[in-house]
Design a protein around this motif. Structure first.
Motif, PDB file in Angstrom:
ATOM      1  N   THR A 235     -29.178   9.849  38.386  1.00  0.00           N
ATOM      2  CA  THR A 235     -27.948   9.992  39.156  1.00  0.00           C
ATOM      3  C   THR A 235     -28.166  11.010  40.266  1.00  0.00           C
ATOM      4  O   THR A 235     -28.812  12.044  40.059  1.00  0.00           O
ATOM      5  N   LEU A 236     -27.620  10.710  41.444  1.00  0.00           N
ATOM      6  CA  LEU A 236     -27.638  11.643  42.571  1.00  0.00           C
ATOM      7  C   LEU A 236     -26.263  12.291  42.684  1.00  0.00           C
ATOM      8  O   LEU A 236     -25.243  11.596  42.711  1.00  0.00           O
ATOM      9  N   PHE A 237     -26.237  13.613  42.713  1.00  0.00           N
ATOM     10  CA  PHE A 237     -25.005  14.372  42.922  1.00  0.00           C
ATOM     11  C   PHE A 237     -25.192  15.249  44.146  1.00  0.00           C
ATOM     12  O   PHE A 237     -26.320  15.606  44.503  1.00  0.00           O
ATOM     13  N   ARG A 238     -24.089  15.643  44.750  1.00  0.00           N
ATOM     14  CA  ARG A 238     -24.152  16.688  45.767  1.00  0.00           C
ATOM     15  C   ARG A 238     -24.168  18.019  45.022  1.00  0.00           C
ATOM     16  O   ARG A 238     -23.635  18.139  43.919  1.00  0.00           O
ATOM     17  N   ASP A 239     -24.785  19.014  45.615  1.00  0.00           N
ATOM     18  CA  ASP A 239     -24.930  20.322  44.978  1.00  0.00           C
ATOM     19  C   ASP A 239     -23.581  20.866  44.505  1.00  0.00           C
ATOM     20  O   ASP A 239     -23.457  21.363  43.385  1.00  0.00           O
ATOM     21  N   HIS A 240     -22.541  20.746  45.308  1.00  0.00           N
ATOM     22  CA  HIS A 240     -21.240  21.314  44.943  1.00  0.00           C
ATOM     23  C   HIS A 240     -20.543  20.550  43.816  1.00  0.00           C
ATOM     24  O   HIS A 240     -19.570  21.033  43.246  1.00  0.00           O
ATOM     25  N   GLU A 241     -21.046  19.365  43.445  1.00  0.00           N
ATOM     26  CA  GLU A 241     -20.460  18.592  42.349  1.00  0.00           C
ATOM     27  C   GLU A 241     -20.981  19.045  40.978  1.00  0.00           C
ATOM     28  O   GLU A 241     -20.382  18.732  39.955  1.00  0.00           O
ATOM     29  N   LEU A 242     -22.109  19.749  40.952  1.00  0.00           N
ATOM     30  CA  LEU A 242     -22.660  20.244  39.687  1.00  0.00           C
ATOM     31  C   LEU A 242     -21.722  21.293  39.121  1.00  0.00           C
ATOM     32  O   LEU A 242     -21.176  22.127  39.855  1.00  0.00           O
ATOM     33  N   LEU A 243     -21.518  21.270  37.796  1.00  0.00           N
ATOM     34  CA  LEU A 243     -20.545  22.177  37.178  1.00  0.00           C
ATOM     35  C   LEU A 243     -21.139  23.536  36.849  1.00  0.00           C
ATOM     36  O   LEU A 243     -20.472  24.565  37.005  1.00  0.00           O
ATOM     37  N   ALA A 244     -22.382  23.574  36.371  1.00  0.00           N
ATOM     38  CA  ALA A 244     -22.998  24.837  35.980  1.00  0.00           C
ATOM     39  C   ALA A 244     -24.500  24.659  35.803  1.00  0.00           C
ATOM     40  O   ALA A 244     -24.967  23.559  35.541  1.00  0.00           O
ATOM     41  N   LYS A 245     -25.207  25.765  35.927  1.00  0.00           N
ATOM     42  CA  LYS A 245     -26.636  25.789  35.626  1.00  0.00           C
ATOM     43  C   LYS A 245     -26.766  26.407  34.237  1.00  0.00           C
ATOM     44  O   LYS A 245     -26.107  27.402  33.929  1.00  0.00           O
ATOM     45  N   ILE A 246     -27.575  25.796  33.376  1.00  0.00           N
ATOM     46  CA  ILE A 246     -27.768  26.311  32.016  1.00  0.00           C
ATOM     47  C   ILE A 246     -28.984  27.222  32.032  1.00  0.00           C
ATOM     48  O   ILE A 246     -30.115  26.758  32.245  1.00  0.00           O
ATOM     49  N   ASN A 247     -28.749  28.494  31.803  1.00  0.00           N
ATOM     50  CA  ASN A 247     -29.846  29.459  31.778  1.00  0.00           C
ATOM     51  C   ASN A 247     -30.458  29.488  30.394  1.00  0.00           C
ATOM     52  O   ASN A 247     -29.747  29.426  29.389  1.00  0.00           O
ATOM     53  N   GLU A 248     -31.772  29.569  30.338  1.00  0.00           N
ATOM     54  CA  GLU A 248     -32.488  29.643  29.065  1.00  0.00           C
ATOM     55  C   GLU A 248     -32.175  30.989  28.409  1.00  0.00           C
ATOM     56  O   GLU A 248     -32.095  31.999  29.081  1.00  0.00           O
ATOM     57  N   ALA A 249     -32.017  30.980  27.103  1.00  0.00           N
ATOM     58  CA  ALA A 249     -31.711  32.204  26.369  1.00  0.00           C
ATOM     59  C   ALA A 249     -32.916  33.149  26.425  1.00  0.00           C
ATOM     60  O   ALA A 249     -34.057  32.732  26.272  1.00  0.00           O
ATOM     61  N   THR A 250     -32.636  34.414  26.667  1.00  0.00           N
ATOM     62  CA  THR A 250     -33.708  35.411  26.695  1.00  0.00           C
ATOM     63  C   THR A 250     -33.397  36.458  25.631  1.00  0.00           C
ATOM     64  O   THR A 250     -32.284  36.926  25.506  1.00  0.00           O
ATOM     65  N   ASN A 251     -34.380  36.807  24.854  1.00  0.00           N
ATOM     66  CA  ASN A 251     -34.205  37.820  23.795  1.00  0.00           C
ATOM     67  C   ASN A 251     -35.126  38.975  24.030  1.00  0.00           C
ATOM     68  O   ASN A 251     -36.175  38.914  24.465  1.00  0.00           O
TER      69      ASN A 251
END
Length: 107
Positions: free
Chosen positions: A91-107
């Motif tokens: 699927t192609l989305f425009r950048d502003h249509e993305l809801l969130a970036k999922i950051n990898e958990a850091t410990n």
């Protein structure tokens, strides 16, 4: 499409578009029980495969896309422009249509 794409690498998003592939929902529970397809909810998580160079502001300056290839993102359940290459769906989305970036958990 008039010509078929041989691979997804032949597809380069333009401007602020982002090419993603939905991450398939797990079809079994943590205890190992398999769920029927009808009960598996369509996840709104996707992997970014490619991004365009970014849009232009009113002065013609480039506005970079907020994600990069390899990022995991949350996308709306509907919308975007579907693209099928072989048996794979993207699927192609425009950048502003993305809801969130999922950051990898850091410990």
């Amino acid at each position: 499409m008039a010509t078929s794409l041989r691979s997804i690498k032949a597809l380069a998003p333009l401007l602020d578009r982002v090419l993603v592939q939905r991450i398939k929902a797990e079809a079994k529970t943590s205890s190992g029980i398999f769920l029927p397809e009808s009960t598996v909810e369509k996840l709104s998580e996707a992997r970014v495969l490619a991004v365009g160079p970014g849009g232009l502001d009113k002065d013609g300056k480039r506005i970079e896309v907020s994600v990069k290839a390899g990022d995991r993102v949350l996308i709306p359940p509907y919308g975007g422009s579907p693209v099928k290459v072989g048996d794979e769906e993207y699927t192609l989305f425009r950048d502003h249509e993305l809801l969130a970036k999922i950051n990898e958990a850091t410990n």
